[in-house]
Design a protein around this motif. Structure first.
Motif, PDB file in Angstrom:
ATOM      1  N   ALA A   1       0.837  -1.205   0.000  1.00 11.21           N
ATOM      2  CA  ALA A   1       0.000   0.000   0.000  1.00 11.21           C
ATOM      3  C   ALA A   1       0.867   1.248   0.000  1.00 11.21           C
ATOM      4  CB  ALA A   1      -0.932   0.014   1.205  1.00 11.21           C
ATOM      5  N   GLU A   2       0.310   2.284  -0.636  1.00 16.92           N
ATOM      6  CA  GLU A   2       0.965   3.594  -0.687  1.00 16.92           C
ATOM      7  C   GLU A   2       0.013   4.696  -0.214  1.00 16.92           C
ATOM      8  OE1 GLU A   2       3.617   4.070  -4.360  1.00 16.92           O
ATOM      9  OE2 GLU A   2       1.951   2.850  -5.084  1.00 16.92           O
ATOM     10  N   GLU A   3      -1.281   4.355  -0.016  1.00 19.34           N
ATOM     11  CA  GLU A   3      -2.282   5.366   0.328  1.00 19.34           C
ATOM     12  C   GLU A   3      -1.891   6.091   1.602  1.00 19.34           C
ATOM     13  OE1 GLU A   3      -4.311   1.898   0.702  1.00 19.34           O
ATOM     14  OE2 GLU A   3      -3.313   1.841  -1.237  1.00 19.34           O
ATOM     15  N   LYS A   4      -1.827   7.385   1.531  1.00 19.75           N
ATOM     16  CA  LYS A   4      -1.372   8.208   2.655  1.00 19.75           C
ATOM     17  C   LYS A   4      -2.249   8.082   3.893  1.00 19.75           C
ATOM     18  CE  LYS A   4       0.957  11.442  -0.330  1.00 19.75           C
ATOM     19  NZ  LYS A   4       0.662  11.119  -1.684  1.00 19.75           N
ATOM     20  N   SER A   5      -3.539   7.759   3.712  1.00 25.00           N
ATOM     21  CA  SER A   5      -4.460   7.689   4.854  1.00 25.00           C
ATOM     22  C   SER A   5      -4.514   6.307   5.510  1.00 25.00           C
ATOM     23  CB  SER A   5      -5.870   8.090   4.420  1.00 25.00           C
ATOM     24  OG  SER A   5      -6.338   7.195   3.429  1.00 25.00           O
ATOM     25  N   LYS A   6      -3.919   5.296   4.893  1.00 28.09           N
ATOM     26  CA  LYS A   6      -3.966   3.939   5.444  1.00 28.09           C
ATOM     27  C   LYS A   6      -3.160   3.860   6.740  1.00 28.09           C
ATOM     28  CE  LYS A   6      -3.720  -0.885   4.526  1.00 28.09           C
ATOM     29  NZ  LYS A   6      -3.535  -1.948   3.596  1.00 28.09           N
ATOM     30  N   ILE A   7      -3.692   3.123   7.713  1.00 25.48           N
ATOM     31  CA  ILE A   7      -3.016   2.937   8.994  1.00 25.48           C
ATOM     32  C   ILE A   7      -2.460   1.513   9.062  1.00 25.48           C
ATOM     33  CG2 ILE A   7      -3.306   2.854  11.501  1.00 25.48           C
ATOM     34  CD1 ILE A   7      -5.472   5.016  11.156  1.00 25.48           C
ATOM     35  N   VAL A   8      -1.157   1.420   9.327  1.00 27.07           N
ATOM     36  CA  VAL A   8      -0.460   0.139   9.467  1.00 27.07           C
ATOM     37  C   VAL A   8       0.434   0.267  10.689  1.00 27.07           C
ATOM     38  CG1 VAL A   8       1.114  -1.512   8.372  1.00 27.07           C
ATOM     39  CG2 VAL A   8      -0.457  -0.168   6.961  1.00 27.07           C
ATOM     40  N   MET A   9       0.439  -0.741  11.525  1.00 30.60           N
ATOM     41  CA  MET A   9       1.233  -0.731  12.758  1.00 30.60           C
ATOM     42  C   MET A   9       0.913   0.499  13.621  1.00 30.60           C
ATOM     43  SD  MET A   9       4.950  -2.122  11.418  1.00 30.60           S
ATOM     44  CE  MET A   9       5.602  -2.494  13.058  1.00 30.60           C
ATOM     45  N   GLY A  10      -0.344   0.946  13.560  1.00 27.56           N
ATOM     46  CA  GLY A  10      -0.782   2.068  14.386  1.00 27.56           C
ATOM     47  C   GLY A  10      -0.398   3.441  13.872  1.00 27.56           C
ATOM     48  N   LYS A  11       0.167   3.521  12.659  1.00 27.61           N
ATOM     49  CA  LYS A  11       0.586   4.813  12.092  1.00 27.61           C
ATOM     50  C   LYS A  11      -0.007   4.985  10.708  1.00 27.61           C
ATOM     51  CE  LYS A  11       5.071   5.556  14.209  1.00 27.61           C
ATOM     52  NZ  LYS A  11       5.189   6.954  14.466  1.00 27.61           N
ATOM     53  N   LYS A  12      -0.321   6.231  10.361  1.00 27.44           N
ATOM     54  CA  LYS A  12      -0.721   6.553   8.991  1.00 27.44           C
ATOM     55  C   LYS A  12       0.509   6.501   8.105  1.00 27.44           C
ATOM     56  CE  LYS A  12      -4.746   9.448   9.214  1.00 27.44           C
ATOM     57  NZ  LYS A  12      -5.331  10.749   8.945  1.00 27.44           N
ATOM     58  N   LEU A  13       0.335   5.985   6.896  1.00 26.29           N
ATOM     59  CA  LEU A  13       1.463   5.938   5.963  1.00 26.29           C
ATOM     60  C   LEU A  13       1.933   7.347   5.611  1.00 26.29           C
ATOM     61  CD1 LEU A  13       0.466   3.079   3.504  1.00 26.29           C
ATOM     62  CD2 LEU A  13       1.900   2.949   5.540  1.00 26.29           C
ATOM     63  N   GLY A  14       1.002   8.251   5.388  1.00 23.62           N
ATOM     64  CA  GLY A  14       1.357   9.629   5.082  1.00 23.62           C
ATOM     65  C   GLY A  14       2.369   9.717   3.951  1.00 23.62           C
ATOM     66  N   GLU A  15       3.178  10.741   3.992  1.00 25.27           N
ATOM     67  CA  GLU A  15       4.218  10.959   2.981  1.00 25.27           C
ATOM     68  C   GLU A  15       5.471  10.139   3.268  1.00 25.27           C
ATOM     69  OE1 GLU A  15       4.058  12.988   0.279  1.00 25.27           O
ATOM     70  OE2 GLU A  15       2.024  13.658   0.733  1.00 25.27           O
ATOM     71  N   GLU A  16       5.611   9.647   4.501  1.00 30.22           N
ATOM     72  CA  GLU A  16       6.873   9.038   4.939  1.00 30.22           C
ATOM     73  C   GLU A  16       6.998   7.547   4.696  1.00 30.22           C
ATOM     74  OE1 GLU A  16       6.445  10.266   9.064  1.00 30.22           O
ATOM     75  OE2 GLU A  16       8.250  11.465   8.782  1.00 30.22           O
ATOM     76  N   TYR A  17       5.894   6.791   4.773  1.00 33.01           N
ATOM     77  CA  TYR A  17       5.978   5.331   4.828  1.00 33.01           C
ATOM     78  C   TYR A  17       5.279   4.637   3.663  1.00 33.01           C
ATOM     79  CZ  TYR A  17       7.040   6.220   9.777  1.00 33.01           C
ATOM     80  OH  TYR A  17       7.590   6.670  10.952  1.00 33.01           O
ATOM     81  N   LEU A  18       5.675   3.375   3.450  1.00 33.81           N
ATOM     82  CA  LEU A  18       4.992   2.435   2.577  1.00 33.81           C
ATOM     83  C   LEU A  18       4.662   1.202   3.412  1.00 33.81           C
ATOM     84  CD1 LEU A  18       7.334   2.543  -0.545  1.00 33.81           C
ATOM     85  CD2 LEU A  18       5.029   3.499  -0.396  1.00 33.81           C
TER      86      LEU A  18
END
Length: 85
Positions: A23-40
């Protein structure tokens, strides 16, 4: 990069694992954090350095070996397509 095989690199830019971008969607939450601009979101396939620490840890996963077969988040800047390395 969605669905592509990637290498996860540590802060020294050394490959520590291989995985697939889930996933790349900025609003998706994984491991308790939003992906945002920083994460995949990454599905971890293989550990090259099993004891390398995860950038974001949770109760059950602290190192790459703990994350094999699961979905984690990884800094975008440290994710590279397989053919880039």
């Amino acid at each position: 990069m969605l669905g592509r095989k990637v290498k996860l690199c540590d802060m020294y830019r050394r490959p520590v694992a291989s995985g697939i971008v889930m996933a790349e969607e900025k609003s998706k939450i994984v491991m308790g954090k939003k992906l945002g601009e920083e994460y995949l979101e990454i599905f971890v396939l293989i550990a090259y350095d099993p004891d390398a620490p995860l950038f974001v840890r949770d109760r059950d996963r602290e190192t790459i070996k703990d994350a094999i077969g699961s979905h984690i988040i990884w800094f975008r800047d440290f994710v590279h397509l397989e053919e880039e390395i």
